[in-house]
Structures are given as structure tokens and as C-alpha cells.
Design a protein around this motif. Structure first.
Motif, PDB file in Angstrom:
ATOM      1  N   ARG B  52       0.629  -0.641   0.299  1.00 16.83           N
ATOM      2  CA  ARG B  52       0.092   0.154  -0.391  1.00 16.83           C
ATOM      3  C   ARG B  52       1.386   1.157  -0.401  1.00 16.83           C
ATOM      4  N   SER B  53       1.884   0.853   0.785  1.00 16.58           N
ATOM      5  CA  SER B  53       2.453   2.379   0.950  1.00 16.58           C
ATOM      6  C   SER B  53       2.814   2.944  -0.831  1.00 16.58           C
ATOM      7  N   GLU B  54       4.417   1.845  -1.466  1.00 16.25           N
ATOM      8  CA  GLU B  54       4.324   1.630  -2.387  1.00 16.25           C
ATOM      9  C   GLU B  54       3.617   2.378  -3.074  1.00 16.25           C
ATOM     10  N   CYS B  55       2.639   1.698  -2.606  1.00 16.41           N
ATOM     11  CA  CYS B  55       1.021   2.751  -4.135  1.00 16.41           C
ATOM     12  C   CYS B  55       0.625   3.878  -4.472  1.00 16.41           C
ATOM     13  N   ALA B  56       0.550   4.122  -2.905  1.00 19.12           N
ATOM     14  CA  ALA B  56       0.276   6.231  -2.682  1.00 19.12           C
ATOM     15  C   ALA B  56       1.042   7.124  -3.850  1.00 19.12           C
ATOM     16  N   PRO B  57       2.173   6.379  -3.895  1.00 19.17           N
ATOM     17  CA  PRO B  57       2.513   7.883  -4.587  1.00 19.17           C
ATOM     18  C   PRO B  57       2.352   7.223  -6.578  1.00 19.17           C
ATOM     19  N   LEU B  58       1.768   6.636  -6.593  1.00 18.59           N
ATOM     20  CA  LEU B  58       1.503   6.201  -8.074  1.00 18.59           C
ATOM     21  C   LEU B  58      -0.111   6.927  -7.649  1.00 18.59           C
ATOM     22  N   ALA B  59      -0.722   6.713  -7.383  1.00 20.48           N
ATOM     23  CA  ALA B  59      -1.824   7.116  -6.882  1.00 20.48           C
ATOM     24  C   ALA B  59      -1.738   8.834  -7.502  1.00 20.48           C
ATOM     25  N   ARG B  60      -0.883   9.062  -6.668  1.00 21.39           N
ATOM     26  CA  ARG B  60      -0.893  10.963  -6.241  1.00 21.39           C
ATOM     27  C   ARG B  60      -0.295  11.164  -7.392  1.00 21.39           C
ATOM     28  N   LYS B  61       0.284  10.274  -8.677  1.00 25.04           N
ATOM     29  CA  LYS B  61       1.284  10.600  -9.768  1.00 25.04           C
ATOM     30  C   LYS B  61       0.603  10.134 -10.768  1.00 25.04           C
ATOM     31  N   PHE B  62      -1.135   9.353 -11.067  1.00 24.13           N
ATOM     32  CA  PHE B  62      -1.926   9.828 -11.330  1.00 24.13           C
ATOM     33  C   PHE B  62      -3.044  10.631 -12.106  1.00 24.13           C
ATOM     34  N   ALA B  63      -3.179  11.280 -10.508  1.00 20.91           N
ATOM     35  CA  ALA B  63      -3.692  12.457 -10.430  1.00 20.91           C
ATOM     36  C   ALA B  63      -3.534  13.891 -11.120  1.00 20.91           C
ATOM     37  N   THR B  64      -1.759  13.351 -11.104  1.00 20.41           N
ATOM     38  CA  THR B  64      -0.976  14.909 -11.401  1.00 20.41           C
ATOM     39  C   THR B  64      -1.577  14.642 -13.238  1.00 20.41           C
ATOM     40  N   ASP B  65      -0.866  12.939 -13.431  1.00 22.95           N
ATOM     41  CA  ASP B  65      -0.830  13.228 -15.196  1.00 22.95           C
ATOM     42  C   ASP B  65      -2.433  13.382 -15.486  1.00 22.95           C
ATOM     43  N   PHE B  66      -3.351  13.228 -14.925  1.00 21.66           N
ATOM     44  CA  PHE B  66      -4.574  13.603 -15.509  1.00 21.66           C
ATOM     45  C   PHE B  66      -5.511  14.166 -14.936  1.00 21.66           C
TER      46      PHE B  66
END
Ligand code: SF4
Lengths: 453, 232
Positions: B52-66
Motif C-alpha cells: 500500500r505505501s509503495e502504491c500511494a505515490p503512483l496514485a498521486r502521480k496519476f492524479a497529476t498526470d490526468f
């Protein structure tokens, strides 16, 4: 425990074609029956929601309801015992059987007593425990472990059962594998046991806090025999089995049979309170079992598993269970519910740590659960809690590091495309390429996108 | 309409065809497709494997990218379910999770079309993937789109709703069980005599198709979008 973790145990089961055929036929039949009787109820979703709410209410104030239950059982002439763990529960039961001067007990199927391995504890104390459910009897005679909550002998077919009976029961030399003949042989065998036993041990499906009533739901009538004939009755019940009021049974007794055996109503429902002189057992003992339940209760998401009413609907729809059977789960609780309950009841060990991964997260279990346990959510939650192998942790961290940078991801894309040219991949990826081909990519999406813009 | 395309990491690495197909269909229907080049991965495999903690930056990046897009479309039911169900709890407070739609959901619900003008004269069977079926409740949206394709004959897949056994890292961690499930699924596919197996997740198709290909079966796997893009 000396048991293999799920992937290895599953591999063994998958290699047994007889087991797979039995499982497929049996789960397929129960699945279809359940679907039919559930479809009859236009208010099924409302019933499920009511079942969830009752159990959540109980789990939210479990201490209060348990004390109320103790008070009511005591007032009705029963004796309540509290058992922190399996050892304590077994000790209590052994002492009670000894005090009654018995060396044999009859048992009605109970998950809780299997969980604490009561039969083994009784055997160590020189007391024989006779299972009286047909399927449990088959398992016991075969010196086997149950492989399904509701259909413990689901891994045996009738030819195998006939052989077992011929070997273990007197006067069965010309027994055929006709189900009626098999049932009659078991019936004659069990009657002798019922009439001679002085002590019975049961579990309970529900315990009603407001009046101390206990409820056992069953199909064969052996439960009714156990609950009424012997002089002493001992019920071992998990602390999560309590419901607040008798009215709650209205919901639960509709949800349970339809979800478990696919029947509108189960053949026998026994409800009793304490002990009544001259009517049934003169002595009643309720052993309330924790054995890891309070640990599960302390976990916000894992706690949902304590709503379980052991209907086994989730096993019957589980595509993993259908192929591996119950033994692979290394616990009395197999299938999806076992995958979230066992690690919490037992605490960390290599088998328990492998169980939350024994699922493709397809969600079929959640869809059928009569008390709406979101099993996939609990699985994912528990996966974050169990021990991770250092190599895996490193690989997952590396993947996250790649995915947080568009440049690193570009390089990874190129390497992946090269990798697909290889016939077999190295490391853990080999588990893919030994049985499955990889896709062969042509022009990448990004090259195409650039070319046309 | 301006539509963002979230291709997903798997498609970006291995399945270019589905991305091209989504672009073709949307453009044919008169919409503009935007492809944010910085996009990578939604973090589904991390979350589902217990990281889960490794996943959080990817979710944040997704929000920025889109960020700033009113519609994001993705040809993956499981990734859409991931963003919709789990990203809200993973991004920083107050950050908007981009509104994502699975491709067939977007066509039917947002654009209101079932006939996209495709031609595909082949015998096709459809596997409803678990996330499409149970997480997104796609229902008959994908099959309604397929039925409207000219020349296509759709045949029922036996035991269609049972999982194919892919399950992300399950396919590696429990490879034997995964393959046993995939084998049954692939056998059902062959029993239909279909030329093509279609689905809305290339991950599941990679698993079933990987088996079919190893068995040298003639049946091909195609994403629904690729069928909808054909004929132009
Ligand atoms: S988890 Fe739900 S479906 Fe599974 S046995 Fe328990 S109550 Fe039944």
C-alpha cells in the motif's frame, strides 16, 4: 505446524484428478441449488443487509452482549465457562467429561471444536469422541481431515465411502455403494452410540443474548439426538456467535439454509435454554471461546470476518477452492473465509501468511455472502499485514520506482518488449512462461502516437 | 468532447493495438483524444499484493498526470476499478481523483452509443472479466456493443462468469492454481468454436491467450476495443 504453504499444498491437490472431479460436481450442484432458492426471494438484498447489521451491532458491543448471555444462561440453569484459547477450552471440556464419569462422547458437527482440535485432546485424555454427522463420520473413520465446512467429505465419492464402511463397521460385508444403503449402515452404527452415550458435545450456530437460548441448525437429526439424549451437554461456542434477540433469528434462519445447503429451511433446528430437570440433559455447560477472535475484533477491516455464519456459500462459488479443495488451506476454515479468518485467529506463520494470497480477487465470494463480508477487501488488507519476502519487497519497490518516473518507465517498456522475444523468462517470471506464451508486440503505441501527431 | 486516454502500464508495454483502437473509435465518433505522455501505472498490482505505501505515490502521480481532464477513458476494467475505488484514499487530502471510465462504459453511458459503425465478420465469444462484471457492473454494455457490429456473430461462453485465474500477481504466486483455472476457461472457449475471444481486460486475455497460443489453438484473443475499431 509442519504443513506446506498454500501454493505447494495446492499443487498436490491439483494433481489429483479424482479430487478435482468430486469437487467440481459437488460445488456445482450446491451452487445451482443456492442460486435457485436465493432467486426466489425478491428481498434477498434486504435480508443480507439485515444480517450484516445484526452482526455488526453485536461486534460493536460484544462485551455487553456476552455478559448478558452469561447472565441468561446461568439463570436458565446452565453453567458458563470462558476459554481464552484452544488449550483452555480443551481442558475445560476434558474435566467436565471426566466429572461425568464418561469415556465416550457423542458429537454433533462443530467448527469450533475442530478449530481447537478437541477430539485429539479428548483422545489424549482417554476419551473417545464419536462424530455423528454422516460426513464427519466418514472423515473420522477414514482418519482424514474435513475438506469443506458443510460437506466435510466432499473429497470422497461413494465407492470410496463403501470401502471405508466395510473396513470400519461391523456387519457391512455385503454393503453396496447405493447412497440409501450407505446411509442405513451409518444410521445403525450411530443409533448404538446415541443410546449408550452419557455426554454430548456440540457447537452452536447462534446464541441469543436476551434469553440465553442456543440454536443448532442441522440436516440429519443426529444433532437433535445429541442435544436431547445424553445426561450432560457441553457446547463450545465462539464468542462471535451471539445475536441480541430471538427476533434476529428471523433473519439469520432465512439466510443460513438458503446460503448453505440451498434449502428454504433446514430439516432440524434445535433451540434450548439452560437445563430443565426431567427434560433433556440435566446438566448444560456453555464454553465461550476466544482463541484469536478478540485479536480479529481489534482490526477495523479484518473484524468483518467475525460476521461469518459458516454457511460455506463462499467456498462453493470460489474458483480457487473448486480446484484445490479444502486441505490446501491448512486449516479447519478453508476457502475464501478461511483465507481471511485463519491468519487472524492463528497469528503469523508461513501457512497463515500464504492464505491471503490464495485468491484471484474475483469477488464471487462477496457476491454470495449472506452477511456481506467484503472478502476481497479483507484479503487485500491482510496482504499488507503479513510477512513479505525481502526479494519480493525489493522487486515491488523497484517497480514503484520505475513507475514514478516517465523516463525510467520508457526504458522498462523497451526492456519488456525485448523480453517477450525470449522463449522463457528468468526468475519468478518463469512461472509464467513454462505454461503460457507471451504476446508478441509490434510497433509501440507511443511510436504510433508520435508518428500521427 | 476532449477525452484523456489512460492506456495502463500493461497495454503501454505489450498491447499497443488496444490503444490505437480506442483512439480510432473515439475519433471516428468525432471526439478529440489526449494522451498525457507522463502516464505510467495506477498501482493496482502494488495495492493488491499488499504494498500500500509503495502504491500511494503512483496514485498521486496519476492524479497529476490526468489533472484538468473531465473525462478519462481506459481500456481496462480492473485499472478503472482501482482508480475509482482506491485512489480517493491514497491521494493527498483535497486532491481530485480524475473521473475515469472503462471504455465500453464510456461509449454506452457517456456517449450514448452502442453502434460504433464497426464491421467484423467473425464468430466471437465474450469473457466477462471479474472486475468488469463485479467491480464495475458493466452488465451487458460490452455485449450490446459487440452485437451492433456488422457481420459479427456472438456465441455464449459456458460458465462465463467464472474467473479465468489471472488475478495479477496471483498468476505468479499461485501459478499452478492460476493455470488450472485458465485451462478450464480456455477449454470453454475452444468448446464455442469461436474464432475470437473478446474481453475488456488485456491482462486476462494475456493469460487465456497465452495458454491458447501454447496449445497452438486457432482461436485469437482481442480486446473489445479492437473489434469495435475494425472496418475502417
Ligand atoms: S464468509 Fe459469508 S459466505 Fe463464507 S461461510 Fe461465512 S457467511 Fe458464508
Amino acid at each position: 505446524m509442519g504443513m506446506p504453504a498454500f501454493p505447494e499444498a495446492a499443487r498436490e491437490a491439483l494433481a489429483d484428478p479424482q479430487l478435482r472431479a468430486n469437487l467440481r460436481a459437488a460445488t456445482g450442484t450446491i451452487r445451482a441449488k443456492r442460486a435457485r432458492v436465493v432467486a426466489e426471494r425478491g428481498d434477498w438484498e434486504a435480508l443480507r443487509e439485515a444480517g450484516r447489521a445484526i452482526k455488526d451491532e453485536v461486534l460493536g458491543s460484544l462485551d455487553t452482549y456476552l455478559l448478558q448471555l452469561e447472565e441468561q444462561v446461568t439463570a436458565a440453569g446452565g453453567v458458563v465457562h470462558w476459554a481464552r484459547d484452544a488449550a483452555e477450552a480443551n481442558r475445560i471440556v476434558v474435566e467436565l467429561v471426566r466429572a461425568a464419569g464418561a469415556d465416550e462422547v457423542v458429537k454433533v458437527k462443530s467448527m469450533a471444536t475442530q478449530e481447537i482440535e478437541l477430539n485429539e485432546a479428548l483422545a489424549d485424555a482417554g476419551i473417545a469422541a464419536v462424530e455423528t454427522d454422516l460426513a464427519e463420520l466418514i472423515v473420522q473413520l477414514g482418519h482424514d481431515r474435513p475438506s469443506h465446512i458443510l460437506v466435510p467429505a466432499i473429497h470422497r465419492n461413494r465407492a470410496q465411502i463403501r470401502e471405508l464402511f466395510r473396513r470400519e463397521m461391523a456387519g457391512t460385508d455385503d454393503l453396496t455403494d447405493d447412497p440409501v444403503a450407505l446411509a442405513a449402515a451409518a444410521r445403525a452404527h450411530l443409533r448404538r452410540k446415541f443410546l449408550s452415550a452419557r455426554v454430548a458435545v456440540s457447537g452452536a450456530n447462534f446464541a441469543v443474548a436476551e434469553n440465553g437460548a442456543l440454536v443448532v441448525v442441522e440436516s440429519e437429526g443426529n444433532g437433535r439426538m445429541c442435544l436431547t439424549l445424553p445426561e450432560v451437554l457441553i457446547s463450545v461456542v465462539g464468542i462471535e456467535k451471539v445475536v441480541p434477540t430471538s427476533r434476529d433469528l428471523e433473519v439469520m434462519l432465512q439466510l443460513l439454509p438458503r446460503s448453505s445447503t440451498g434449502e428454504r429451511m433446514n430439516p432440524y433446528t434445535s433451540i434450548w435454554r439452560g437445563a430443565t430437570p426431567g427434560d433433556g440433559p440435566g446438566e448444560f455447560h456453555l464454553v465461550l471461546l476466544d482463541n484469536g477472535r478478540t485479536r480479529a475484533l481489534a482490526d477495523d477491516i479484518g473484524r468483518d470476518a467475525l460476521r461469518c455464519i459458516r454457511c460455506s456459500a463462499c467456498l462453493n462459488v470460489c474458483p480457487v477452492y473448486e480446484r484445490t479443495g479444502g486441505h490446501a488451506y491448512g486449516s479447519v476454515y478453508p476457502g475464501p473465509i478461511g483465507a481471511i479468518l485463519t491468519p487472524q485467529l492463528r497469528g503469523p506463520d508461513p501457512v497463515a501468511d500464504s492464505l491471503p494470497y490464495a485468491s484471484s480477487l474475483c469477488g464471487a465470494c462477496y457476491e454470495v455472502c449472506p452477511v456481506k463480508i467484503d472478502i476481497p477487501r479483507a484479503l487485500v488488507h491482510l496482504r499488507a499485514e503479513v510477512h513479505h519476502r525481502p526479494a519480493e519487497r525489493l522487486a515491488m519497490r523497484a517497480a514503484a520506482w520505475i513507475f514514478t518516473s516517465p523516463r525510467r518507465f520508457a526504458l522498462a517498456r523497451r526492456l519488456t518488449r525485448l523480453g517477450t522475444r525470449l522463449a522463457g523468462l528468468p526468475g519468478p517470471w518463469r512461472r509464467w512462461t513454462t505454461t503460457r506464451d507471451l504476446p508478441q508486440p509490434h510497433e509501440s503505441f507511443r511510436d504510433w502516437w508520435e508518428r500521427r501527431n | 468532447m476532449r477525452v484523456g486516454l489512460f492506456l495502463t502500464c500493461l497495454n503501454d508495454m505489450l498491447f499497443a493495438g488496444v490503444g490505437k483502437a480506442v483512439v480510432r473509435v473515439l475519433e471516428r465518433l468525432g471526439h478529440e483524444v489526449v494522451f498525457p505522455l507522463a502516464q505510467t501505472c495506477c498501482g493496482q498490482a502494488h495495492l493488491n499484493t499488499g504494498y500500500r505505501s509503495e502504491c500511494a505515490p503512483l496514485a498521486r502521480k496519476f492524479a497529476t498526470d490526468f489533472a484538468g481532464l473531465d473525462h478519462v477513458v481506459s481500456p481496462s476494467a480492473s485499472c478503472v476499478a482501482m482508480v475509482r475505488e482506491h485512489h480517493p484514499a491514497l491521494v493527498a487530502p483535497g486532491v481530485r481523483v480524475p473521473p475515469v471510465h472503462e471504455f465500453t462504459e464510456f461509449l454506452v453511458d457517456v456517449l450514448g452509443v452502442t453502434d460504433v459503425g464497426a464491421v467484423f465478420p467473425h464468430r466471437v465469444t465474450y469473457h466477462p472479466t471479474c472486475h468488469g462484471l463485479r467491480a464495475l457492473n458493466l452488465g451487458d454494455r460490452p455485449t450490446a456493443l459487440l452485437r451492433a457490429v456488422r457481420g459479427l456473430s456472438l456465441v455464449d461462453l459456458p460458465e462465463a462468469t467464472q474467473c479465468c485465474g489471472f488475478g495479477g500477481t496471483f498468476a505468479l504466486k499461485n501459478a499452478d492454481t492460476s493455470v488450472a483455472m485458465g485451462t478450464d476457461k480456455a477449454r470453454h472457449v475452444l468448446a464455442t468454436d469461436a474464432e475470437v475471444l473478446a474481453a475488456v481486460d488485456n491482462s486476462c486475455l494475456m493469460h487465456i491467450g497465452g495458454l491458447l497460443s501454447r496449445w497452438r489453438a486457432a482461436t485469437r484473443v482481442l480486446h473489445v476495443a479492437e473489434i469495435l475499431a475494425s472496418g475502417d
